[in-house]
Design an enzyme around this catalytic site. Structure first.
Site, PDB file in Angstrom:
ATOM      1  N   TYR A   6       0.818  -1.220   0.000  1.00  0.00           N
ATOM      2  CA  TYR A   6       0.000   0.000   0.000  1.00  0.00           C
ATOM      3  C   TYR A   6       0.850   1.268   0.000  1.00  0.00           C
ATOM      4  O   TYR A   6       2.056   1.223   0.162  1.00  0.00           O
ATOM      5  CB  TYR A   6      -1.041   0.001   1.109  1.00  0.00           C
ATOM      6  CG  TYR A   6      -0.638  -0.070   2.547  1.00  0.00           C
ATOM      7  CD1 TYR A   6       0.665   0.102   2.999  1.00  0.00           C
ATOM      8  CD2 TYR A   6      -1.626  -0.308   3.508  1.00  0.00           C
ATOM      9  CE1 TYR A   6       0.974   0.048   4.340  1.00  0.00           C
ATOM     10  CE2 TYR A   6      -1.331  -0.359   4.864  1.00  0.00           C
ATOM     11  CZ  TYR A   6      -0.024  -0.176   5.266  1.00  0.00           C
ATOM     12  OH  TYR A   6       0.267  -0.233   6.604  1.00  0.00           O
ATOM     13  N   GLU A   7       0.155   2.392  -0.252  1.00  0.00           N
ATOM     14  CA  GLU A   7       0.795   3.700  -0.487  1.00  0.00           C
ATOM     15  C   GLU A   7       1.731   3.659  -1.689  1.00  0.00           C
ATOM     16  O   GLU A   7       2.757   4.338  -1.720  1.00  0.00           O
ATOM     17  CB  GLU A   7       1.547   4.179   0.768  1.00  0.00           C
ATOM     18  CG  GLU A   7       0.724   4.219   2.026  1.00  0.00           C
ATOM     19  CD  GLU A   7      -0.555   5.014   1.892  1.00  0.00           C
ATOM     20  OE1 GLU A   7      -0.650   5.856   0.965  1.00  0.00           O
ATOM     21  OE2 GLU A   7      -1.472   4.791   2.685  1.00  0.00           O
ATOM     22  N   GLY A   8       1.357   2.893  -2.688  1.00  0.00           N
ATOM     23  CA  GLY A   8       2.178   2.735  -3.891  1.00  0.00           C
ATOM     24  C   GLY A   8       3.060   1.511  -3.743  1.00  0.00           C
ATOM     25  O   GLY A   8       3.932   1.477  -2.875  1.00  0.00           O
TER      26      GLY A   8
END
Length: 592
Positions: free
Chosen positions: A434-436
């Site tokens: 997550y978050e890229g």
């Protein structure tokens, strides 16, 4: 039952002996003397050990439950959250104008490591709130700040970030959520968002959602995205809560880990939203949250490695199995503890050398963030921008690897729930996603950050390394064990950058196929740099006649291990990068 010990002594070493925070010119750092930081860290450590850590297996076992539109968090979470609110922990580094304590980000990061290591799922509720606070603080109007920030800093209201939709994740230009303008200046938000951490729960009185949406008639793609504040409950002029907004949790994700955090499907059915920042400039505002979140996720990655290592070490010191090949170590026992065996030592040293280096790397990056924000230092801002994808990608990859190594230390016991290691493995896995995803982080590093400022920021990093080496090369012990390996690794990084410059323009695939290796190569050089700084600090302490000889000798020995056994992998990464894209792109899609 797993245990956690707050590593406050090592944090104090990094803050004061290595980074020398109280001696820096950054505004607010003069107040960070040893006694002050010790008081904060010791209290945060106490909360982590006594309150949060015991709830970690509880949250994993019970998970969250959706009941009549309300998410019920695991038993004990609400009482623990109330205790965090009462202690003022959510506003530690927030703006005093809105009720925060105004502490530097570096201190908040050290505290955050302990909260995350002790209970990652729980800490996400306040972590998301801090990100939403930062976006509103930087891009919101005065009225929006006055309306939302005091309650968010206090913790009685929480926050989220709503980006992903069922059909798009990284490519946010494809989002379909709409924001219809209303005559009163508000917008009606309609659409569905997925994977929204802390999207619905019973911990706070209100949840302030930050939602990406498109205003009809705007530009296509990401240029047409705007950001909106969409509260769960409307806020009246006097600050009290009004009617429920037209939004709801449509379901909870069944996940591999972080069961104690509610990962929600959020439905917006004409919900009232308020534009934050400029129309069609939502990505700029959201990246305020994203960049902070990526640093925070890097911290999550290594923090799970910290608690996993602590439990692996305890097991290795206690578990009896076989005899040392050089002779019996525990003659009064039926077998020696497994820590006597070289392969177990290798495993533990891999873990120990990573987590201690990662802590120094993350706190060094945090000082750059403070310098950029508090001192308005553009060079520091550019450098931390360059390092952000490395902090996120490298530290989470290696953090997950560390939890697996810790699990391996326990053998079969590590595969059972009783010892807790399998939870650390499952929880840490999300940090790489997550978050890229980390692949996206590597593409951002090579495609955007490397050529930033015409490559001057990247070259400035080398000047930093060169300056440190030149300043300390007269120290023979430091030079041989630390500076020479660092110099070699930095040359590998330079060679990789040169390869991209010479080959990336002709064939972009040559650069992108090597981006992941480049991210790890860069991360290794950063670790070599901070380990060299730590070794210098410990050599200095020993020369000055420290009373804690064992601590500093152990630190130097651990650093030597990293430089000898981990840092040389930069050569492998360089070889992969210089092999180009031909083998990567050789197969047609149909032949996979």
């Amino acid at each position: 039952m797993p245990h956690y010990t707050a590593p406050t002594k090592d944090m104090q070493f990094v803050l004061h002996d290595v980074l020398q925070v109280s001696e820096q010119s950054t505004p607010g750092y003069a107040d960070l003397d040893r006694d002050f930081t010790s008081a904060i860290l010791e209290e945060a450590g106490k909360v982590s050990v006594e309150v949060l850590a015991p709830l970690n297996p509880v949250g994993d076992e019970e998970g969250c439950h959706l009941e009549n539109g309300v998410v019920r968090t695991p038993k004990g979470f609400k009482a623990a959250y109330d205790q965090m609110v009462e202690g003022g922990w959510l506003g530690l580094d927030a703006d005093p104008e809105y009720g925060g304590q105004g502490m530097p980000f570096v201190l908040g990061s050290a505290v955050g490591e302990m909260f995350t290591a002790s209970n990652m799922a729980f800490n996400m509720y306040q972590g998301l709130t801090h990100g939403a606070y930062s976006a509103i603080h930087e891009h919101g109007s005065d009225q929006q700040k006055a309306t939302y920030l005091p309650k968010m800093i206090e913790g009685t209201w929480t926050g989220t970030m709503n980006l992903t939709e069922p059909h798009c994740g990284t490519d946010l230009g494809l989002i379909r959520t709409k924001a219809e303008p209303q005559d009163d200046g508000t917008y009606k938000i309609s659409g569905q968002k997925i994977w929204i951490s802390a999207g619905e729960h019973d911990l706070s009185d209100n949840i302030i959602h930050l939602v990406l949406a498109k205003i009809p008639g705007g530009p296509d793609g990401v240029k047409g995205i705007s950001l909106f504040i969409v509260p769960k409950f409307m806020v009246k002029e006097d600050g009290s809560l009004g009617e429920r907004n037209s939004l709801s949790c449509g379901g909870l994700e069944k996940k591999m880990g972080i069961h104690g955090n509610a990962t929600c499907v959020m439905n917006y059915d004409g919900a009232t939203g308020f534009l934050i920042g400029e129309m069609h400039k939502g990505m700029r505002a959201m990246f305020t949250m994203m960049n902070e979140a990526r640093i925070g996720v890097g911290l999550q990655g290594y923090a799970q490695g910290v608690v996993a290592y602590q439990n692996a070490l305890a097991f290795a010191q206690d578990r009896l199995q076989g005899r040392a090949v050089t002779g019996t170590e525990a003659p009064d026992k039926p077998a020696d503890p497994i820590i006597v065996h070289p392969d177990v030592r290798r495993n533990l040293m891999d873990q120990k050398s990573f987590i201690e280096g990662a802590r120094a790397f993350a706190l060094w990056a945090a000082t750059l963030i403070d310098k950029a924000k508090r001192d308005e230092d553009k060079a520091a801002d550019d450098l931390v921008s360059l390092l952000t994808p490395i902090v996120k990608g490298f530290l989470t990859d290696k953090g997950f690897e560390t939890t697996v190594l810790a699990q391996q230390t326990l053998g079969g016991s590590g595969f059972t729930k009783e010892w807790g290691l399998e939870q650390f493995v499952r929880d840490s896995r999300i940090t790489m996603i997550y978050e890229g995803t980390n692949g996206v982080q590597s593409l951002d590093l090579v495609g955007r950050k490397l050529p930033m400022n015409g490559g001057q920021t990247f070259m400035g990093f080398f000047e930093l390394i060169k300056g440190f080496i030149k300043e300390n090369e007269a120290n023979e012990d430091l030079n041989k064990a630390f500076l020479e390996p660092l110099k070699k690794a930095s040359k590998d990084l330079q060679a990789a950058g040169m390869y991209f410059m010479q080959n990336g323009m002709q064939n972009p695939n040559n650069a992108l196929s090597g981006s992941y290796d480049f991210m790890h190569l860069f991360g290794q050089v950063c670790m070599g740099y901070v380990w060299s700084m730590m070794a210098k600090a410990s050599y200095t302490a020993l020369e000055n006649g420290t009373s804690d000889t064992e601590f500093h000798e152990t630190k130097i020995a651990t650093g030597k291990y990293y430089m000898a056994r981990q840092l040389p992998v930069t050569g492998t990464h360089l070889a992969r990068i210089e092999s180009g894209a031909d083998t990567v792109m050789a197969l047609d899609a149909a032949n996979f």
